[in-house]
Design an enzyme around this catalytic site. Sequence first.
Site, PDB file in Angstrom:
ATOM      1  CE  LYS A 183      -3.596   0.645   2.953  1.00 47.95           C
ATOM      2  NZ  LYS A 183      -4.446   0.289   4.127  1.00 47.95           N
TER       3      LYS A 183
HETATM    4  O1  LIG Z   1      -6.527  -0.361   2.815  1.00 50.05           O
HETATM    5  C1  LIG Z   1      -7.409   0.419   2.755  1.00 50.05           C
HETATM    6  C2  LIG Z   1      -7.516   1.243   1.600  1.00 50.05           C
HETATM    7  O2  LIG Z   1      -6.435   1.015   0.795  1.00 50.05           O
HETATM    8  C3  LIG Z   1      -8.373   0.528   3.871  1.00 50.05           C
HETATM    9  O3  LIG Z   1      -7.913  -0.270   4.936  1.00 50.05           O
HETATM   10  C4  LIG Z   1      -8.577   1.953   4.334  1.00 50.05           C
HETATM   11  O4  LIG Z   1      -7.419   2.432   4.928  1.00 50.05           O
HETATM   12  C5  LIG Z   1      -9.773   2.011   5.266  1.00 50.05           C
HETATM   13  O5  LIG Z   1     -10.910   1.694   4.537  1.00 50.05           O
HETATM   14  C6  LIG Z   1      -9.951   3.376   5.857  1.00 50.05           C
HETATM   15  O6  LIG Z   1      -8.814   3.797   6.548  1.00 50.05           O
HETATM   16  C7  LIG Z   1     -11.110   3.399   6.796  1.00 50.05           C
HETATM   17  O7  LIG Z   1     -11.509   4.701   6.870  1.00 50.05           O
HETATM   18  P1  LIG Z   1     -12.596   5.225   7.852  1.00 50.05           P
HETATM   19  O8  LIG Z   1     -13.740   4.255   7.851  1.00 50.05           O
HETATM   20  O9  LIG Z   1     -11.920   5.328   9.195  1.00 50.05           O
HETATM   21  O10 LIG Z   1     -12.963   6.549   7.317  1.00 50.05           O
END
Ligand SMILES: O=C(CO)[C@@H](O)[C@H](O)[C@H](O)[C@H](O)COP(=O)(O)O
Length: 460
Positions: free
Chosen positions: A231
Site C-alpha cells: 500500500k
Molecule cells: O486499505 C485500505 C484502503 O487502501 C483501507 O484499509 C482503508 O485504509 C480504510 O478503509 C480506511 O482507513 C477506513 O476509513 P474510515 O472508515 O476510518 O474513514
Amino acid sequence: MSSISKLSASGFANSATNSRPTTRSSQQPMCCVDLRKRTAGFGNPISSSKLTVGTNHPIKASLVVRCSKNDGNGSTVKKTTLHDLYEKEGQSPWYDNLCRPVTDLIPLIESGVRGVTSNPARKMLHVPTFCWLSLIEQFLFCMNTNIPESNINFKELVQSGKDIESAYWELVVKDIQDACKLFEAIYDETDGADGYVSVEVSPRLADDTENTIEAAKWLHKWVNRSNVYIKIPATAPCIPSIKEVIALGISVNVTLIFSLARYEAVIDAYLDGLEASGLDDLSRVTSVASFFVSRVDSLVDKMLEKIGTPEALDLRGKAANAQAGLAYQLYQKKFSGPRWEALVKKGAKKQRLLWASTSVKNPAYPDTLYVAPLIGPDTVSTMPDQALLAFLDHGSVARTIDSNVSEAEGIYSALEKLGIDWGYVGSQLELEGVDSFKKSFDSLLDSLQEKANTLKLVSL
Ligand SMILES: O=C(CO)[C@@H](O)[C@H](O)[C@H](O)[C@H](O)COP(=O)(O)O
C-alpha cells in the site's frame, strides 16, 4: 421524505437495470477448499472458537459468529450476499480489518470475503463506545491478557536488541504472510486477479518519493508472497513512487484517494509504470486504487450545514457517492482506447477501483450507504465489521454504480455551485488522512516501546 431516506429509496441506491449477465451465478462459491488445512504450518494456530481479542470485540464477534453459521464443516457452504456480489455483479467483497488471529478470517472467506486490507493505524470508529484495534493493538492486548499473541516472540526480539520499528515489522509481516496463505486459493483460481492482502509502507514516508520506493521493494521482498499488495498513499510525492514500483513488477494498493484529479494521476502512474516495465508478460503486476468514500460526506456535510440553506441541507449524504460514481466513469474512460489496448496485448490487467472508508459515520444514514450504491463490475468494496455485517444481513445486490450517471453529475456540479471546492475537499482529507495515520503509527510504536521497557525490566 427526508433527503436521507430519499437517498436510499432512489438516489444512488437505485435498483439497476443494467446488471451484467453472469456465467457463474449458478456455480458454487469459488473458495470451497478446506481452509482449516491452510492454517497448517502457522506454528501456533489459534482456534477461531477460542476466546481471543478478535472475538472479544462486539461487532467482530457477531461477524465471526454470523459467518461461522455459514460454515458447513464439510457440508455445502451456503451462499451469501457476498457470493452474489461477486458472482452476479463482478464486485469483490474484501474485509477491511486484518485481524488477529488470522484464523478468524476463515469463516469470513467461506462466507464470500475475497481479500483483506490492513492498516498500521488505530481506526477510531465515529461511535463513542469502542474502536477497532489495529494488528499491533490486538497484539498488545493479547500480551497483556496472556492470550497467545503471536508466533513471533516479542520478548526475544526485544532482548536480542532489535529496535522497536524492526520488531513492529517482524510482527506485521508474519501476520500478512499467514493471511496471504489463506487467500492463496482465490488468487490461484482467479489467475492473480483477486485474493490479495494489503500491507502499507510506513506512513512516515508519505512525502518521501525515494524512500517510499525503497520501503515498497523491501517489504515486498520480505513478505515474499505473490498475493500481497504493497500500500502506497496517493500523495503528490508518492505518485512517482507508484509508477516506479509498478515498473519493477510489484503489485500496489494505492491508498488515500479523495478526489477525481488525484485519481486520474494515480491511473496515469499505473499506466506509465506498466509501459516503463521491461516485462514481456504484465499479467502478474496488478493494482487497486483505493477511493475513500464516507470521509468525503463527513467533511462536505459539515460544509453544507454551515451554508445552511434548504438546498445545501438536502445535499447532505450525497457528495461521496456522487464523486465515486464519476470516478467509475473515469476508470472506464482511462481503461479503454489504443493506449490501454496496447498494454492488454502484453497481459495487463485493469487497476480496479476499490471503495474504502465504507462504514457509515452518521448513524442517521442507511448502514449500507457506502456499499449498496457502489456496486459495479471489476471493483472491490472493502468493508469493516459493521458494514460487512449489515451487507450480509440485508444488502441488496444489483449494479448501481452507473445506474444514474446524470444524477451523480448533477449532484457534483450542484455542490460546486453552492461553493463546495472539490480541490479543497481532496487536499484537506488527504492532509487529515496522512496525519492521522502518522500519529497512530507513532503512538503504536510508543506503546510497543513501553511494553519492551517493561519486558526488559522484568528480565533484569
Ligand atoms: O486499505 C485500505 C484502503 O487502501 C483501507 O484499509 C482503508 O485504509 C480504510 O478503509 C480506511 O482507513 C477506513 O476509513 P474510515 O472508515 O476510518 O474513514
